[in-house]
Design a protein around this motif. Structure first.
Motif, short mmCIF file in Angstrom:
data_model
loop_
_atom_site.label_atom_id
_atom_site.label_comp_id
_atom_site.label_asym_id
_atom_site.label_seq_id
_atom_site.Cartn_x
_atom_site.Cartn_y
_atom_site.Cartn_z
N SER A 60 -11.03 -38.98 -27.14
CA SER A 60 -11.16 -40.48 -26.61
C SER A 60 -11.65 -41.42 -27.85
N GLU A 61 -11.01 -42.60 -27.46
CA GLU A 61 -11.71 -43.81 -28.45
C GLU A 61 -13.06 -44.00 -28.74
N THR A 62 -13.64 -44.58 -29.91
CA THR A 62 -14.73 -44.84 -30.10
C THR A 62 -15.04 -46.30 -29.73
N ARG A 63 -16.13 -46.49 -28.91
CA ARG A 63 -16.29 -48.16 -28.73
C ARG A 63 -17.34 -48.56 -29.56
N PHE A 64 -17.06 -49.67 -30.24
CA PHE A 64 -17.91 -50.53 -31.17
C PHE A 64 -18.33 -51.63 -30.62
N PHE A 65 -19.71 -51.88 -30.52
CA PHE A 65 -20.26 -53.29 -30.15
C PHE A 65 -20.99 -54.09 -31.09
N THR A 66 -21.09 -55.25 -30.65
CA THR A 66 -21.62 -56.37 -31.50
C THR A 66 -22.39 -57.05 -30.67
N CYS A 67 -23.90 -57.01 -30.88
CA CYS A 67 -24.77 -57.86 -30.03
C CYS A 67 -24.46 -59.36 -29.85
N THR A 68 -24.20 -60.19 -28.87
CA THR A 68 -23.94 -61.46 -28.81
C THR A 68 -25.20 -62.40 -29.24
N GLU A 69 -26.28 -61.65 -29.30
CA GLU A 69 -27.64 -62.42 -29.56
C GLU A 69 -28.00 -62.25 -31.20
N CYS A 70 -28.27 -60.95 -31.43
CA CYS A 70 -28.77 -60.86 -32.89
C CYS A 70 -27.54 -60.34 -33.90
N GLY A 71 -26.36 -59.92 -33.58
CA GLY A 71 -25.38 -59.49 -34.26
C GLY A 71 -25.40 -58.17 -34.58
N LYS A 72 -26.29 -57.33 -34.10
CA LYS A 72 -26.76 -55.92 -34.16
C LYS A 72 -25.23 -54.88 -34.01
N LYS A 73 -24.87 -54.33 -34.98
CA LYS A 73 -23.61 -53.48 -34.69
C LYS A 73 -23.98 -52.01 -34.21
N TRP A 74 -23.33 -51.36 -33.38
CA TRP A 74 -23.45 -49.92 -33.24
C TRP A 74 -22.19 -49.33 -32.38
N ARG A 75 -22.17 -48.09 -32.42
CA ARG A 75 -21.08 -47.42 -31.74
C ARG A 75 -21.39 -46.54 -30.83
N GLU A 76 -20.65 -46.14 -29.82
CA GLU A 76 -20.50 -45.03 -28.68
C GLU A 76 -19.34 -44.18 -28.84
N ASP A 77 -19.76 -42.93 -28.71
CA ASP A 77 -18.70 -41.94 -28.75
C ASP A 77 -18.92 -40.95 -27.45
N ASP A 78 -17.91 -40.53 -27.05
CA ASP A 78 -17.99 -39.54 -25.91
C ASP A 78 -18.20 -38.17 -26.62
N HIS A 79 -19.05 -37.45 -25.70
CA HIS A 79 -19.51 -36.27 -26.48
C HIS A 79 -18.94 -35.16 -25.57
N VAL A 132 -24.22 -54.54 -21.78
CA VAL A 132 -24.65 -53.25 -22.52
C VAL A 132 -26.05 -53.66 -23.20
N VAL A 133 -26.76 -52.71 -23.28
CA VAL A 133 -28.21 -53.21 -23.85
C VAL A 133 -28.26 -52.97 -25.10
N CYS A 134 -28.68 -54.10 -26.07
CA CYS A 134 -28.57 -53.94 -27.21
C CYS A 134 -29.86 -52.97 -27.95
N PRO A 135 -29.68 -51.91 -28.84
CA PRO A 135 -30.75 -51.30 -28.98
C PRO A 135 -31.92 -51.94 -29.85
N GLU A 136 -31.55 -53.02 -30.55
CA GLU A 136 -32.16 -53.94 -31.59
C GLU A 136 -33.21 -54.80 -30.96
N CYS A 137 -32.38 -55.61 -30.02
CA CYS A 137 -33.19 -56.90 -29.36
C CYS A 137 -33.30 -56.88 -27.74
N GLY A 138 -32.64 -55.98 -27.35
CA GLY A 138 -32.58 -55.76 -25.85
C GLY A 138 -31.92 -56.71 -24.83
N HIS A 139 -31.08 -57.53 -25.59
CA HIS A 139 -30.35 -58.35 -24.89
C HIS A 139 -29.06 -58.00 -24.26
N ASP A 140 -28.49 -58.42 -23.25
CA ASP A 140 -27.82 -57.47 -22.16
C ASP A 140 -26.31 -57.71 -22.34
#
Length: 108
Positions: free
Chosen positions: A89-108, A66-74
Motif C-alpha cells: 500500500s501507499e504511504t500517507r504523509f501528513f503536515t499539520c496545518t497549525e504547527c507544520g509538524k510532518k509525519w507519515r503513516e504506513d499500513d502494517h 487527523v490529530v497532530c502528534p505534536e500540537c493536537g490540532h485536528d
C-alpha cells in the motif's frame, strides 16, 4: 522492459535472450524492439528539494481530519506516495496545518 508470457514477471537480459527469473521461461531478444525501448540509464532521478515557500496554503493540497502528534490540532494536509514495492500500500504523509509538524503513516 519485457514481461514473461508464462507468469507475467519482469524478465532480464542474458546474452541474446530474455530470461524470467521466476519461472525460467526464455524468449529471443529482438534488436529492433530493444532499440525502441525507453531506458532510465543516465537520467537524473533526484531533482532535489522543491521550494514551496511562496505557494499559498490553499494551493498545497487537500486536508483531512487527523490529530497532530505534536500540537493536537485536528487538520493536516496529506499526500500519498508509493515508496515501497508496487504490491504494497501507499504511504500517507501528513503536515499539520497549525504547527507544520510532518509525519507519515504506513499500513502494517
Amino acid at each position: 522492459m519485457e514481461f514473461c508470457d508464462e507468469c507475467g514477471s519482469m524478465m532480464h537480459t542474458e546474452g541474446g535472450e530474455w530470461v524470467c527469473k521466476s519461472c525460467g521461461a526464455t524468449k529471443p531478444r529482438d534488436s529492433a524492439r530493444d532499440a525502441a525501448m525507453t531506458t532510465t540509464e543516465g537520467q537524473d532521478t533526484d531533482s532535489g528539494p522543491v521550494d514551496m515557500s511562496e505557494v499559498d496554503d490553499e494551493e498545497i493540497g487537500p486536508t483531512t481530519k487527523v490529530v497532530c502528534p505534536e500540537c493536537g490540532h485536528d487538520r493536516a494536509r496529506y499526500e500519498m506516495k508509493q515508496i515501497r514495492a508496487a504490491d504494497e500500500s501507499e504511504t500517507r504523509f501528513f503536515t499539520c496545518t497549525e504547527c507544520g509538524k510532518k509525519w507519515r503513516e504506513d499500513d502494517h
